[in-house]
Scaffold this motif. Structure first.
Motif, PDB file in Angstrom:
ATOM      1  N   ALA A 133       0.845  -1.210   0.000  1.00 44.59           N
ATOM      2  CA  ALA A 133       0.000   0.000   0.000  1.00 44.59           C
ATOM      3  C   ALA A 133       0.876   1.254   0.000  1.00 44.59           C
ATOM      4  CB  ALA A 133      -0.913  -0.027   1.219  1.00 44.59           C
ATOM      5  N   GLY A 134       2.092   1.114  -0.548  1.00 37.48           N
ATOM      6  CA  GLY A 134       3.029   2.234  -0.619  1.00 37.48           C
ATOM      7  C   GLY A 134       4.235   1.950   0.241  1.00 37.48           C
ATOM      8  N   ASP A 135       5.418   1.760  -0.392  1.00 36.13           N
ATOM      9  CA  ASP A 135       6.652   1.514   0.374  1.00 36.13           C
ATOM     10  C   ASP A 135       7.708   2.538  -0.023  1.00 36.13           C
ATOM     11  OD1 ASP A 135       6.964   0.313  -2.164  1.00 36.13           O
ATOM     12  OD2 ASP A 135       8.258  -1.282  -1.404  1.00 36.13           O
ATOM     13  N   GLY A 136       7.830   3.556   0.823  1.00 33.73           N
ATOM     14  CA  GLY A 136       8.827   4.605   0.584  1.00 33.73           C
ATOM     15  C   GLY A 136       8.692   5.188  -0.806  1.00 33.73           C
ATOM     16  N   LYS A 137       9.847   5.334  -1.479  1.00 34.90           N
ATOM     17  CA  LYS A 137       9.836   5.915  -2.827  1.00 34.90           C
ATOM     18  C   LYS A 137       9.627   4.853  -3.892  1.00 34.90           C
ATOM     19  CE  LYS A 137      13.942   8.129  -2.245  1.00 34.90           C
ATOM     20  NZ  LYS A 137      15.083   8.905  -2.720  1.00 34.90           N
ATOM     21  N   HIS A 138       9.404   3.603  -3.471  1.00 35.13           N
ATOM     22  CA  HIS A 138       9.431   2.507  -4.434  1.00 35.13           C
ATOM     23  C   HIS A 138       8.175   2.409  -5.290  1.00 35.13           C
ATOM     24  CE1 HIS A 138       9.147  -2.079  -5.087  1.00 35.13           C
ATOM     25  NE2 HIS A 138       9.846  -1.565  -6.071  1.00 35.13           N
ATOM     26  N   GLU A 139       7.049   1.924  -4.707  1.00 36.96           N
ATOM     27  CA  GLU A 139       5.851   1.692  -5.536  1.00 36.96           C
ATOM     28  C   GLU A 139       4.565   1.842  -4.735  1.00 36.96           C
ATOM     29  OE1 GLU A 139       4.787  -0.365  -8.680  1.00 36.96           O
ATOM     30  OE2 GLU A 139       6.714  -1.212  -9.252  1.00 36.96           O
ATOM     31  N   HIS A 140       3.493   2.062  -5.450  1.00 37.25           N
ATOM     32  CA  HIS A 140       2.155   2.150  -4.847  1.00 37.25           C
ATOM     33  C   HIS A 140       1.186   1.556  -5.884  1.00 37.25           C
ATOM     34  CE1 HIS A 140      -1.107   3.351  -2.462  1.00 37.25           C
ATOM     35  NE2 HIS A 140      -0.918   4.651  -2.367  1.00 37.25           N
ATOM     36  N   PRO A 141       1.247   0.215  -6.040  1.00 30.46           N
ATOM     37  CA  PRO A 141       0.535  -0.380  -7.182  1.00 30.46           C
ATOM     38  C   PRO A 141      -0.980  -0.186  -7.197  1.00 30.46           C
ATOM     39  CG  PRO A 141       1.500  -2.081  -5.744  1.00 30.46           C
ATOM     40  CD  PRO A 141       2.048  -0.774  -5.300  1.00 30.46           C
TER      41      PRO A 141
END
Ligand code: ASP
Length: 316
Positions: free
Chosen positions: A126-134
């Motif tokens: 559900a959102g991990d740092g600057k990585h992804e928010h699918p």
């Protein structure tokens, strides 16, 4: 499809289309007076939020409840994390409840991938740092497809703080996979080097913004900035703010929220009929229902979990 949803990168175009189609059938359920289906009755879903959230947390909660799952929401503040418990220990503790899914929001890139190693539950990033928010990218595709009819060939400009944005990463991958032409635009200090390798073009000014069908503005992520990336917010707004002068009458406007009014967007465009911002929030529930369905009861689910589940949603 993988047993988890960690990144848009692992979704094929078919996977995305199936999730969007499923979300459409849940949108029909959402139009009913009783918005609940029995799909996940008796299954446990855990929402684990280590970072502030309004839209994502509330829509995952509603999605799980509308699928009749038993839901627990844990925030870092007020949990044993405050007492120094590590993410691994927390996940292993919660796994003792035999959850079907763990939804994780974390300020650390890669956290969702780690959680997936420590539990047998399906893990949703559900959102991990600057990585992804699918799931943000999926709900954006769903919203845009509903308004524009088709995604193929749409020209999408993603404008603003691309460097600190997990939404930008997920959305570049998702929009390009669905046949859109993506351009990212912002000050050079806020555009990561090599971003073109994700399949987008780069511009450093809004001079050609009129070529876009869709303008997707990003929030200035001040909580992730360790130094000064722009001379001032005022100067940033002068060069990159989307306002009534810059947004053409046939262009659509999107933003993942929360909006910094007067920074990346001017008030007149937020409240304009071209803005899809409220629809994006609304889509969050049905798209997250579709993701939970897909992982726990649909094609992505392990055999056995799916038994009898490939039916259309019925009222609970
Ligand atoms: N809500 C989105 C996120 O969690 C976008 C933002 O915070 O700017 O990444």
């Amino acid at each position: 499809m993988q047993p988890h949803l960690l990144s848009v990168d692992e979704l094929s175009r078919d996977d995305i289309e199936r999730i969007l189609g499923r979300a459409e059938s849940f949108a029909e359920v959402s139009g009913r007076e009783i918005k609940k289906v029995p799909t996940l009755r008796g299954r446990t879903v855990i929402n684990l939020f280590y970072e502030a959230s309004t839209r994502t947390q509330s829509s995952f909660e509603l999605a799980a409840k509308r699928l009749s799952a038993d839901l627990i929401t844990l925030k870092a503040a007020g949990s044993a994390v405050d007492k120094g418990e590590s993410l691994k220990d927390t996940v292993q503790t919660l796994s003792a409840y035999d959850p079907a899914a763990i939804i994780i929001r974390s300020p650390h890139a890669g956290a969702a991938g780690l959680v997936a190693r420590w539990t047998s539950a399906a893990v949703i990033n559900a959102g991990d740092g600057k990585h992804e928010h699918p799931t943000q990218a999926l709900l954006d595709l769903f919203t845009l497809k509903r308004r524009a009819g088709s995604l193929e060939g749409l020209r999408v400009w993603i404008v603003g703080d691309v460097l600190h944005s997990r939404v930008a990463r997920s959305n570049i991958l998702a929009f390009t996979r669905m046949g859109c032409e993506v351009t990212v635009c912002g000050p050079p200090t806020l555009i990561p080097r090599g971003i073109e390798s994700l399949g987008c073009e780069v511009r450093y000014t809004l001079d050609e913004l009129s070529s876009a069908d869709v303008v997707y503005a990003l929030r200035m992520q001040r909580e992730r900035m360790s130094g000064s990336f722009v001379p001032s917010l005022r100067e940033y707004a002068a060069c990159y703010q989307i306002d009534g002068r810059r947004l053409g009458p046939s262009q659509l406007l999107m933003h993942p929220g929360p909006v910094n009014r007067g920074v990346e967007l001017a008030a007149e465009v937020i409240d304009s009929p071209q803005a899809l911002i409220a629809e994006q929030v609304e889509s969050g529930i049905v798209v997250r229902m579709a993701v939970l369905y897909e992982l726990l009861a649909g094609r992505g689910a392990p055999n056995g979990a799916r038994a009898g589940a490939e039916t259309e949603p019925q009222p609970a």
